[in-house]
Design a protein around this motif. Structure first.
Motif, PDB file in Angstrom:
ATOM      1  N   THR A  99       0.784  -1.177   0.014  1.00  0.00           N
ATOM      2  CA  THR A  99      -0.072   0.142  -0.094  1.00  0.00           C
ATOM      3  C   THR A  99       0.875   1.352  -0.106  1.00  0.00           C
ATOM      4  O   THR A  99       0.308   2.316  -0.012  1.00  0.00           O
ATOM      5  N   SER A 100       2.295   1.044  -0.049  1.00  0.00           N
ATOM      6  CA  SER A 100       3.058   2.240   0.064  1.00  0.00           C
ATOM      7  C   SER A 100       4.449   2.107  -0.265  1.00  0.00           C
ATOM      8  O   SER A 100       4.546   0.888  -0.277  1.00  0.00           O
ATOM      9  N   GLY A 101       5.466   2.889  -0.213  1.00  0.00           N
ATOM     10  CA  GLY A 101       6.743   2.797  -0.075  1.00  0.00           C
ATOM     11  C   GLY A 101       7.441   1.588  -1.154  1.00  0.00           C
ATOM     12  O   GLY A 101       6.761   1.575  -2.239  1.00  0.00           O
ATOM     13  N   PHE A 102       8.336   0.965  -0.582  1.00  0.00           N
ATOM     14  CA  PHE A 102       8.933  -0.278  -1.581  1.00  0.00           C
ATOM     15  C   PHE A 102       7.808  -0.960  -2.275  1.00  0.00           C
ATOM     16  O   PHE A 102       7.807  -1.690  -3.186  1.00  0.00           O
ATOM     17  N   GLY A 103       7.031  -1.520  -1.300  1.00  0.00           N
ATOM     18  CA  GLY A 103       5.797  -2.413  -1.597  1.00  0.00           C
ATOM     19  C   GLY A 103       5.016  -1.941  -2.799  1.00  0.00           C
ATOM     20  O   GLY A 103       4.958  -2.754  -4.189  1.00  0.00           O
ATOM     21  N   ALA A 104       4.717  -0.754  -2.884  1.00  0.00           N
ATOM     22  CA  ALA A 104       4.046  -0.226  -4.079  1.00  0.00           C
ATOM     23  C   ALA A 104       4.783   0.214  -5.353  1.00  0.00           C
ATOM     24  O   ALA A 104       4.450  -0.461  -6.502  1.00  0.00           O
ATOM     25  N   ALA A 105       6.086   0.472  -5.083  1.00  0.00           N
ATOM     26  CA  ALA A 105       6.898   0.855  -6.113  1.00  0.00           C
ATOM     27  C   ALA A 105       7.445  -0.491  -6.774  1.00  0.00           C
ATOM     28  O   ALA A 105       7.297  -0.740  -7.962  1.00  0.00           O
ATOM     29  N   ALA A 106       7.552  -1.771  -6.002  1.00  0.00           N
ATOM     30  CA  ALA A 106       7.806  -2.989  -6.500  1.00  0.00           C
ATOM     31  C   ALA A 106       6.732  -3.624  -7.408  1.00  0.00           C
ATOM     32  O   ALA A 106       6.898  -4.352  -8.519  1.00  0.00           O
ATOM     33  N   ALA A 107       5.434  -3.293  -6.850  1.00  0.00           N
ATOM     34  CA  ALA A 107       4.461  -3.622  -7.655  1.00  0.00           C
ATOM     35  C   ALA A 107       4.526  -3.037  -8.915  1.00  0.00           C
ATOM     36  O   ALA A 107       4.112  -3.942 -10.105  1.00  0.00           O
ATOM     37  N   ARG A 108       4.549  -1.875  -9.128  1.00  0.00           N
ATOM     38  CA  ARG A 108       4.702  -1.172 -10.372  1.00  0.00           C
ATOM     39  C   ARG A 108       5.786  -1.699 -11.081  1.00  0.00           C
ATOM     40  O   ARG A 108       5.655  -1.614 -12.585  1.00  0.00           O
ATOM     41  N   ARG A 109       6.896  -1.740 -10.659  1.00  0.00           N
ATOM     42  CA  ARG A 109       7.894  -2.410 -11.350  1.00  0.00           C
ATOM     43  C   ARG A 109       7.850  -3.726 -11.994  1.00  0.00           C
ATOM     44  O   ARG A 109       8.116  -3.835 -13.135  1.00  0.00           O
ATOM     45  N   PHE A 110       7.317  -4.702 -11.237  1.00  0.00           N
ATOM     46  CA  PHE A 110       6.892  -6.032 -11.621  1.00  0.00           C
ATOM     47  C   PHE A 110       5.847  -5.939 -12.736  1.00  0.00           C
ATOM     48  O   PHE A 110       5.760  -6.841 -13.621  1.00  0.00           O
ATOM     49  N   ALA A 111       4.956  -5.147 -12.437  1.00  0.00           N
ATOM     50  CA  ALA A 111       3.717  -5.013 -13.469  1.00  0.00           C
ATOM     51  C   ALA A 111       4.014  -4.735 -14.786  1.00  0.00           C
ATOM     52  O   ALA A 111       3.710  -5.053 -15.761  1.00  0.00           O
ATOM     53  N   ALA A 112       5.287  -4.138 -14.922  1.00  0.00           N
ATOM     54  CA  ALA A 112       5.871  -3.373 -16.241  1.00  0.00           C
ATOM     55  C   ALA A 112       6.252  -4.777 -16.971  1.00  0.00           C
ATOM     56  O   ALA A 112       6.421  -4.735 -18.147  1.00  0.00           O
ATOM     57  N   ASP A 113       6.715  -5.772 -16.391  1.00  0.00           N
ATOM     58  CA  ASP A 113       6.986  -7.024 -16.933  1.00  0.00           C
ATOM     59  C   ASP A 113       5.927  -7.977 -17.265  1.00  0.00           C
ATOM     60  O   ASP A 113       6.147  -9.139 -17.830  1.00  0.00           O
ATOM     61  N   GLY A 114       4.766  -7.712 -16.958  1.00  0.00           N
ATOM     62  CA  GLY A 114       3.638  -8.526 -17.335  1.00  0.00           C
ATOM     63  C   GLY A 114       3.371  -9.780 -16.285  1.00  0.00           C
ATOM     64  O   GLY A 114       2.969 -10.727 -16.682  1.00  0.00           O
ATOM     65  N   VAL A 115       3.679  -9.443 -14.963  1.00  0.00           N
ATOM     66  CA  VAL A 115       3.591 -10.599 -13.976  1.00  0.00           C
ATOM     67  C   VAL A 115       2.190 -10.377 -13.589  1.00  0.00           C
ATOM     68  O   VAL A 115       1.381  -9.753 -13.901  1.00  0.00           O
ATOM     69  N   ARG A 116       1.870 -11.681 -12.568  1.00  0.00           N
ATOM     70  CA  ARG A 116       0.558 -11.604 -11.826  1.00  0.00           C
ATOM     71  C   ARG A 116       0.906 -11.185 -10.668  1.00  0.00           C
ATOM     72  O   ARG A 116       1.764 -11.787  -9.974  1.00  0.00           O
ATOM     73  N   LEU A 117       0.017 -10.356  -9.937  1.00  0.00           N
ATOM     74  CA  LEU A 117       0.397  -9.748  -8.698  1.00  0.00           C
ATOM     75  C   LEU A 117      -0.711 -10.180  -7.604  1.00  0.00           C
ATOM     76  O   LEU A 117      -1.818 -10.345  -7.932  1.00  0.00           O
ATOM     77  N   VAL A 118      -0.109 -10.696  -6.471  1.00  0.00           N
ATOM     78  CA  VAL A 118      -0.830 -10.697  -5.246  1.00  0.00           C
ATOM     79  C   VAL A 118      -0.399  -9.795  -4.480  1.00  0.00           C
ATOM     80  O   VAL A 118       0.849  -9.857  -4.069  1.00  0.00           O
ATOM     81  N   LEU A 119      -1.197  -8.896  -3.851  1.00  0.00           N
ATOM     82  CA  LEU A 119      -0.854  -7.717  -3.152  1.00  0.00           C
ATOM     83  C   LEU A 119      -1.794  -7.512  -1.694  1.00  0.00           C
ATOM     84  O   LEU A 119      -2.833  -7.602  -1.656  1.00  0.00           O
ATOM     85  N   CYS A 120      -0.947  -7.104  -0.795  1.00  0.00           N
ATOM     86  CA  CYS A 120      -1.670  -6.976   0.532  1.00  0.00           C
ATOM     87  C   CYS A 120      -1.167  -5.834   1.189  1.00  0.00           C
ATOM     88  O   CYS A 120       0.010  -5.624   1.218  1.00  0.00           O
ATOM     89  N   GLY A 121      -1.922  -5.584   2.217  1.00  0.00           N
ATOM     90  CA  GLY A 121      -1.690  -4.213   3.216  1.00  0.00           C
ATOM     91  C   GLY A 121      -2.917  -4.499   4.114  1.00  0.00           C
ATOM     92  O   GLY A 121      -3.741  -5.026   3.938  1.00  0.00           O
ATOM     93  N   ARG A 122      -2.918  -3.279   4.966  1.00  0.00           N
ATOM     94  CA  ARG A 122      -4.204  -3.088   5.907  1.00  0.00           C
ATOM     95  C   ARG A 122      -4.995  -2.307   5.375  1.00  0.00           C
ATOM     96  O   ARG A 122      -6.108  -2.362   5.648  1.00  0.00           O
ATOM     97  N   ARG A 123      -4.402  -1.169   4.551  1.00  0.00           N
ATOM     98  CA  ARG A 123      -5.221  -0.024   4.189  1.00  0.00           C
ATOM     99  C   ARG A 123      -6.124  -0.300   2.788  1.00  0.00           C
ATOM    100  O   ARG A 123      -5.159  -0.180   1.538  1.00  0.00           O
ATOM    101  N   THR A 124      -7.540  -0.663   2.963  1.00  0.00           N
ATOM    102  CA  THR A 124      -8.151  -1.392   1.755  1.00  0.00           C
ATOM    103  C   THR A 124      -8.173  -0.449   0.641  1.00  0.00           C
ATOM    104  O   THR A 124      -8.279  -0.511  -0.476  1.00  0.00           O
ATOM    105  N   ASP A 125      -8.396   0.990   0.884  1.00  0.00           N
ATOM    106  CA  ASP A 125      -8.506   2.004  -0.027  1.00  0.00           C
ATOM    107  C   ASP A 125      -7.096   2.133  -0.952  1.00  0.00           C
ATOM    108  O   ASP A 125      -7.308   2.418  -2.170  1.00  0.00           O
ATOM    109  N   ARG A 126      -6.252   1.943  -0.191  1.00  0.00           N
ATOM    110  CA  ARG A 126      -4.942   2.091  -1.015  1.00  0.00           C
ATOM    111  C   ARG A 126      -4.799   0.850  -1.838  1.00  0.00           C
ATOM    112  O   ARG A 126      -4.110   1.004  -2.897  1.00  0.00           O
ATOM    113  N   LEU A 127      -5.184  -0.388  -1.275  1.00  0.00           N
ATOM    114  CA  LEU A 127      -5.014  -1.691  -2.065  1.00  0.00           C
ATOM    115  C   LEU A 127      -5.870  -1.499  -3.337  1.00  0.00           C
ATOM    116  O   LEU A 127      -5.472  -1.804  -4.536  1.00  0.00           O
ATOM    117  N   ARG A 128      -7.057  -1.003  -3.225  1.00  0.00           N
ATOM    118  CA  ARG A 128      -8.127  -0.951  -4.560  1.00  0.00           C
ATOM    119  C   ARG A 128      -7.428   0.415  -5.586  1.00  0.00           C
ATOM    120  O   ARG A 128      -7.192  -0.028  -6.831  1.00  0.00           O
TER     121      ARG A 128
END
Ligand code: NDP
Ligand code: 8X3
Length: 257
Positions: A15-44
């Motif tokens: 939902t923030s920081g390294f985790g969010a940036a890593a999600a974006r970096r991996f997404a650029a490679d066409g991966v499938r992502l499983v993402l979690c955190g406590r803040r649902t609005d951020r996750l959405r």
């Protein structure tokens, strides 16, 4: 095409920081992502921007029962995790040990140590069975170089360092890779969390420093993951050029004492 395309990457603390940036970096490679955190609005919000298949859900990694339920009920198309990024974590407080909050100490241990081992223990068997996988842990320079007010935070990251190396020992012969990323000063929401919402104090910490960015660390995570599978990066220790080491601290008594 990237060698990561089509892989399933599970990132905690997305939902923030390294985790969010890593999600974006991996997404650029066409991966499938499983993402979690406590803040649902951020996750959405992050799930909506990535343009790749995403399974995002609220999870507090401190709850062993919730982690067990989550891993057991992953949808089939997201259940074969190739890369686990154990990133969720935090520091709380900077008071010296004799004045620090025991509640804060417990929260850091429950998140940085127990949360990380829950996810690892539950996801590893599938990786071993498939003979494919990479566990990438977020340690810290704090796990190597102690500093005043670091106490339990430093100790949790020292745990991550040794746990990562010990996993390597256990996973010999399985094809599973393990990497510990150890960043130095990086501006994310980390300091705001540490200073309990005091945004000005957090901003002051970074004054005059060309600190690392979340994207710098996402690049390190992505690099370790994208190397050929026979290459295991054990540790990446990375600091801003403007951060370095102090001599050991000597307390000198006044003459006559
Ligand atoms: P942020 O505060 O920006 O991000 C932390 C992430 O962890 C958030 O997504 C947060 O999500 C999640 N998180 C915290 N507690 C829990 C919990 N109980 N359950 C699930 N998710 C949780 O900090 P960073 O991105 O900087 O930190 C990421 C990792 O990197 C941490 O492990 C940190 O210790 C480490 N690190 C950070 C450094 C830095 O200088 N920034 C340097 C070295 C290491 P939510 O609040 O939505 O639950
Ligand atoms: C975060 C780096 O130096 O603030 O792990 O502990 S530090």
């Amino acid at each position: 095409m990237s060698n990561l395309a089509g892989k399933t990457v599970f990132i905690t603390g997305a939902t923030s920081g390294f985790g969010a940036a890593a999600a974006r970096r991996f997404a650029a490679d066409g991966v499938r992502l499983v993402l979690c955190g406590r803040r649902t609005d951020r996750l959405r919000a992050i799930a909506g921007e990535l343009g790749v298949p995403v399974h995002a859900f609220p999870l507090d990694v401190r709850s062993r029962a919730s982690v067990e339920k989550t891993v057991a009920s992953l949808p089939p198309e997201f259940a074969s995790i190739d890369i686990l990024v154990n990133n969720a974590g935090l520091a709380l407080g900077i008071e010296p040990a004799h004045r620090a909050s025991l509640d804060d100490w417990e929260t850091m241990i429950d998140t940085n140590v127990k949360g990380l081992i829950y996810l690892t223990r539950l996801i590893l068997p599938g990786m071993v069975e498939r003979r494919r996988g990479h566990v990438i842990n977020l340690g810290s320079v704090a796990g190597r170089y102690p500093y005043p007010g670091g106490h339990v935070y430093c100790a949790t990251k020292a745990f991550v360092e040794q746990f990562s190396l010990a996993l390597r020992a256990d996973l010999q012969g399985t094809n599973i890779r393990v990497t510990n990323i150890e960043p130095g000063m990086c501006e994310t929401e980390f300091a705001i969390v540490r200073f309990k919402g005091d945004v000005q104090r957090a901003a002051k910490l970074y004054e005059g420093v060309r600190r690392l960015t979340a994207e710098d660390i996402a690049e390190c995570i992505h690099w370790a993951a994208s190397l050929p599978e026979h290459v295991n990066v054990n540790v990446i220790e990375v600091m801003p050029q403007q951060q370095a080491f102090n001599p050991l601290n000597i307390h000198r008594e006044a003459p006559g004492n």
